[in-house]
Design a protein around this motif. Structure first.
Motif, PDB file in Angstrom:
ATOM      1  N   ARG A  44      58.993  21.616 144.116  1.00 36.57           N
ATOM      2  CA  ARG A  44      59.803  22.544 144.921  1.00 36.57           C
ATOM      3  C   ARG A  44      58.888  23.394 145.818  1.00 36.57           C
ATOM      4  NH1 ARG A  44      63.960  27.559 143.413  1.00 36.57           N
ATOM      5  NH2 ARG A  44      65.074  27.375 145.371  1.00 36.57           N
ATOM      6  N   ALA A  45      57.740  23.818 145.245  1.00 39.42           N
ATOM      7  CA  ALA A  45      56.822  24.664 146.021  1.00 39.42           C
ATOM      8  C   ALA A  45      56.336  23.927 147.274  1.00 39.42           C
ATOM      9  CB  ALA A  45      55.640  25.075 145.145  1.00 39.42           C
ATOM     10  N   PRO A  86      48.161  21.738 143.677  1.00 39.02           N
ATOM     11  CA  PRO A  86      48.346  21.443 142.253  1.00 39.02           C
ATOM     12  C   PRO A  86      47.024  21.402 141.490  1.00 39.02           C
ATOM     13  CG  PRO A  86      48.324  19.417 143.510  1.00 39.02           C
ATOM     14  CD  PRO A  86      48.211  20.536 144.516  1.00 39.02           C
ATOM     15  N   THR A  87      47.106  21.689 140.199  1.00 40.60           N
ATOM     16  CA  THR A  87      45.972  21.438 139.306  1.00 40.60           C
ATOM     17  C   THR A  87      46.178  20.025 138.776  1.00 40.60           C
ATOM     18  OG1 THR A  87      45.999  23.766 138.770  1.00 40.60           O
ATOM     19  CG2 THR A  87      44.692  22.350 137.333  1.00 40.60           C
ATOM     20  N   GLY A 114      53.062  30.270 147.787  1.00 38.55           N
ATOM     21  CA  GLY A 114      52.925  29.771 146.415  1.00 38.55           C
ATOM     22  C   GLY A 114      54.216  30.079 145.676  1.00 38.55           C
ATOM     23  N   GLY A 115      54.280  29.675 144.418  1.00 38.66           N
ATOM     24  CA  GLY A 115      55.448  30.006 143.607  1.00 38.66           C
ATOM     25  C   GLY A 115      55.363  31.462 143.161  1.00 38.66           C
ATOM     26  N   CYS A 168      48.848  27.126 147.836  1.00 38.47           N
ATOM     27  CA  CYS A 168      48.091  26.817 146.628  1.00 38.47           C
ATOM     28  C   CYS A 168      48.521  25.451 146.115  1.00 38.47           C
ATOM     29  CB  CYS A 168      48.350  27.870 145.558  1.00 38.47           C
ATOM     30  SG  CYS A 168      47.651  29.448 146.043  1.00 38.47           S
ATOM     31  N   GLY A 184      59.503  20.913 139.331  1.00 38.78           N
ATOM     32  CA  GLY A 184      59.427  22.339 139.662  1.00 38.78           C
ATOM     33  C   GLY A 184      58.264  22.561 140.618  1.00 38.78           C
ATOM     34  N   ASN A 185      57.108  21.985 140.291  1.00 42.77           N
ATOM     35  CA  ASN A 185      55.945  22.082 141.188  1.00 42.77           C
ATOM     36  C   ASN A 185      56.322  21.573 142.579  1.00 42.77           C
ATOM     37  OD1 ASN A 185      53.946  20.727 138.526  1.00 42.77           O
ATOM     38  ND2 ASN A 185      54.185  22.877 139.039  1.00 42.77           N
ATOM     39  N   HIS A 208      61.608  29.680 141.056  1.00 45.21           N
ATOM     40  CA  HIS A 208      61.423  28.603 140.072  1.00 45.21           C
ATOM     41  C   HIS A 208      62.649  27.717 139.857  1.00 45.21           C
ATOM     42  CE1 HIS A 208      57.858  30.792 138.049  1.00 45.21           C
ATOM     43  NE2 HIS A 208      57.457  29.954 138.979  1.00 45.21           N
ATOM     44  N   ILE A 209      62.347  26.560 139.322  1.00 43.31           N
ATOM     45  CA  ILE A 209      63.385  25.689 138.778  1.00 43.31           C
ATOM     46  C   ILE A 209      63.427  25.989 137.285  1.00 43.31           C
ATOM     47  CG2 ILE A 209      64.047  23.298 138.295  1.00 43.31           C
ATOM     48  CD1 ILE A 209      64.042  23.896 141.270  1.00 43.31           C
ATOM     49  N   LYS A 242      61.887  28.547 132.340  1.00 46.99           N
ATOM     50  CA  LYS A 242      61.127  27.973 133.446  1.00 46.99           C
ATOM     51  C   LYS A 242      60.692  26.551 133.068  1.00 46.99           C
ATOM     52  CE  LYS A 242      56.701  28.349 135.725  1.00 46.99           C
ATOM     53  NZ  LYS A 242      55.321  28.739 135.532  1.00 46.99           N
ATOM     54  N   MET A 243      60.797  25.621 134.028  1.00 47.02           N
ATOM     55  CA  MET A 243      60.281  24.288 133.745  1.00 47.02           C
ATOM     56  C   MET A 243      58.755  24.376 133.752  1.00 47.02           C
ATOM     57  SD  MET A 243      60.724  20.723 135.867  1.00 47.02           S
ATOM     58  CE  MET A 243      62.479  20.719 135.792  1.00 47.02           C
ATOM     59  N   ASP A 247      55.301  32.809 140.406  1.00 46.73           N
ATOM     60  CA  ASP A 247      54.388  33.064 139.274  1.00 46.73           C
ATOM     61  C   ASP A 247      52.983  33.411 139.762  1.00 46.73           C
ATOM     62  OD1 ASP A 247      54.676  30.329 140.125  1.00 46.73           O
ATOM     63  OD2 ASP A 247      53.195  29.772 138.609  1.00 46.73           O
ATOM     64  N   HIS A 248      52.686  33.081 141.020  1.00 40.86           N
ATOM     65  CA  HIS A 248      51.346  33.378 141.545  1.00 40.86           C
ATOM     66  C   HIS A 248      51.171  34.831 141.993  1.00 40.86           C
ATOM     67  CE1 HIS A 248      50.268  28.941 142.572  1.00 40.86           C
ATOM     68  NE2 HIS A 248      50.254  29.198 141.283  1.00 40.86           N
ATOM     69  N   HIS A 285      55.328  18.188 137.985  1.00 43.62           N
ATOM     70  CA  HIS A 285      56.740  18.127 137.606  1.00 43.62           C
ATOM     71  C   HIS A 285      57.573  18.537 138.810  1.00 43.62           C
ATOM     72  CE1 HIS A 285      56.992  22.492 137.062  1.00 43.62           C
ATOM     73  NE2 HIS A 285      55.960  22.467 136.213  1.00 43.62           N
TER      74      HIS A 285
END
Ligand code: AMP
Ligand code: ZN
Length: 474
Positions: free
Chosen positions: A42-43, A30-31, A241-242, A28, A39-40, A274-275, A281-282, A244-245, A37
């Protein structure tokens, strides 16, 4: 043997590709309403390591990372403002499709640049959600024909009560904490038959795309279902994905894809942790984010951040502190220096592998670690053991470190060279080159040629090489 922790079964499983010798993976993306950031990122480092490990295992990789340029609401479910609209307001831009495209373009360029700074290989395809509305509509039509969707005043919704398997991923989740309250964030929409039902199409009278149900936007989940299946088939190997998904986005992707096709969407679902900063969470909404540029401004190089990430398993939550990043940078620089002191290989370049083989014992050990659910911390520890091993000669050490680096991506060989090169090329030219690379990945040759001409007019010439495009001043 390659094995991964599969969220779908809750077990570590041997990886068995659908097609022998090949792997299809979807991540997945990025939006693009703001800068990513770290954290994103990292995924995507995790996705990159996964791809590189598969390549080391001699699998032919087809990798897809989408760009969500429309349709992602602030809440992962259906509530909240559209993220792109939020971006337009923040930047004082008008609420038009054209302005949305410009916004998406700006942050897509920045994202691709971030990938390169982190030495993340560009995926095989980077589809834009906005260019797959037709596929979204087709998929929704199939779901409609099969009786899985219903209409309310604000959109078309998927009826989760019609899917006996709904929530397949969360059922296997190790702890409920990982859901991070995502389900409870779903605002109560009284027109929904069940609160966990989700929009596949949201109406918008002012702005949006045409559809048989009315003007508006596809749901974020349907976008990922449509794009992943278009490029990888109804069933593919790996979806990531992270974490959170898991509870909303991925459960919804699975529900709508599998109800439409009657086949499993992906065999392996792998999620990165997550970071966090100070136990939170960031995230953009909490306002505690660092971008890659924030790190650079504090003297931390992007690849030192990559090194820091590799020091923990992808499934481990990491607490970010500048001190820990600085310590990682010291270690990383030390490793680069050790590598540099091993000397240039007399044969150089592409002959290295043939002329000077990596140490078999070390390489096998490395494979054992990274094939075991991408254990990069053990891989990094091994590289340090290797540097200290007096029984291995320098040339073999060098070749072995390069073999490890095909997975770690710490860019031992090219780091300094590439950086110097890039500094001589102006920012706007690099941005245009990055856009052209996406166009080429997506086989949009017309757009790619237009961008080449634009770059030419600005006084730079592009040359496409096997290692990727290079540019020089005319
Ligand atoms: P988004 O652009 O919000 O869709 O997020 C892009 C990717 O970043 C997703 O895979 C998220 O799961 C991941 N992500 C978001 N926040 C973090 C975080 N703090 N740490 C690690 N990954 C994150
Ligand atoms: Zn997705």
């Amino acid at each position: 043997m390659l094995q991964f922790q599969n969220t779908l079964t809750g077990k570590k499983e041997e990886f068995k590709p659908i097609k022998t010798g090949a792997v299809g993976m979807y991540h997945c993306g990025p939006t693009v309403y703001d800068y990513a950031h770290i954290g994103n990122l990292r995924a995507y480092v995790f996705a990159d390591i996964l791809r590189r490990v598969c390549e080391l295992a001699d699998l032919k990789v087809t990798q897809v990372i989408n760009i969500t340029d429309f349709g992602h609401l602030s809440d992962d479910a259906d509530a909240g403002e559209d993220k792109m609209t939020k971006g337009l307001k923040r930047e004082g831009k008008p609420l038009t499709l054209e302005a949305m495209r410009e916004l998406a373009d700006k942050y897509t360029k920045a994202y691709v640049e971030n990938l390169k700074q982190m030495n993340i290989k560009l995926p095989t395809v980077m589809p834009l959600a906005s260019e797959h509305i037709k596929e979204d509509v087709e998929l929704i039509k199939t779901l409609e024909e099969k009786g899985f969707v219903y209409k309310t005043s604000d959109g078309l919704y998927f009826d989760t009560s019609k899917d006996a398997n709904y929530g397949a991923l969360s059922k296997k989740m190790v702890t409920a904490r990982e859901a991070e309250g995502a389900q409870t964030r779903i605002g109560a929409n009284l027109e929904k038959r069940n609160q966990r039902d989700f929009a596949v199409w949201k109406f918008n009278q002012n702005i949006g795309f045409q559809s048989p149900w009315g003007q508006g936007f596809p749901g974020w989940h349907i976008e990922c279902s449509a794009m992943s299946m278009k490029y990888l088939g109804n069933t593919f190997d790996i979806h990531t994905g992270g974490i959170d998904h898991i509870p909303v986005h991925h459960n919804n992707e699975i529900a709508q894809s599998e109800c439409a096709t009657g086949q499993p969407l992906a065999h392996y679902w792998i999620h990165s942790a997550h970071i966090i900063i100070n136990s939170e969470k960031m995230s953009k909404s909490l306002g505690n984010i660092f971008t890659l540029q924030t790190l650079i401004d504090q003297g931390i190089e992007p690849l030192a951040y990559r090194y820091w990430l590799l020091g923990a398993h992808y499934s481990t939550q990491m607490n970010l502190t500048i001190d820990s990043l600085k310590a990682a940078q010291t270690g990383y620089k030390k490793l680069l220096n050790i590598f540099a002191e091993l000397g240039e290989n007399p044969k150089g370049g592409e002959n290295i592998k043939d002329e000077n083989k990596p140490d078999e014992k070390y390489l096998n050990k490395f494979k054992e670690f990274v094939f075991d659910d991408l254990d990069t911390p053990k891989g990094l520890a091994l590289i340090w053991d290797l540097t200290k091993d007096t029984t291995v000669d320098d040339a073999t050490k060098r070749t072995t470190m390069l073999a490890f680096d095909s997975v770690l991506g710490l860019d031992f060989e090219n780091f300094t060279k590439t950086k110097q090169n890039q500094q001589e090329i102006p920012r706007n030219i690099i941005d245009l080159m990055n856009l052209r690379e996406i166009a080429r990945k997506n086989k949009d040759w017309r757009r790619s040629d237009e961008l080449r001409d634009e770059i030419f007019k600005l006084g730079y010439q592009i040359k496409d090489t096997e290692q990727g495009p290079s540019v020089k001043k005319i």
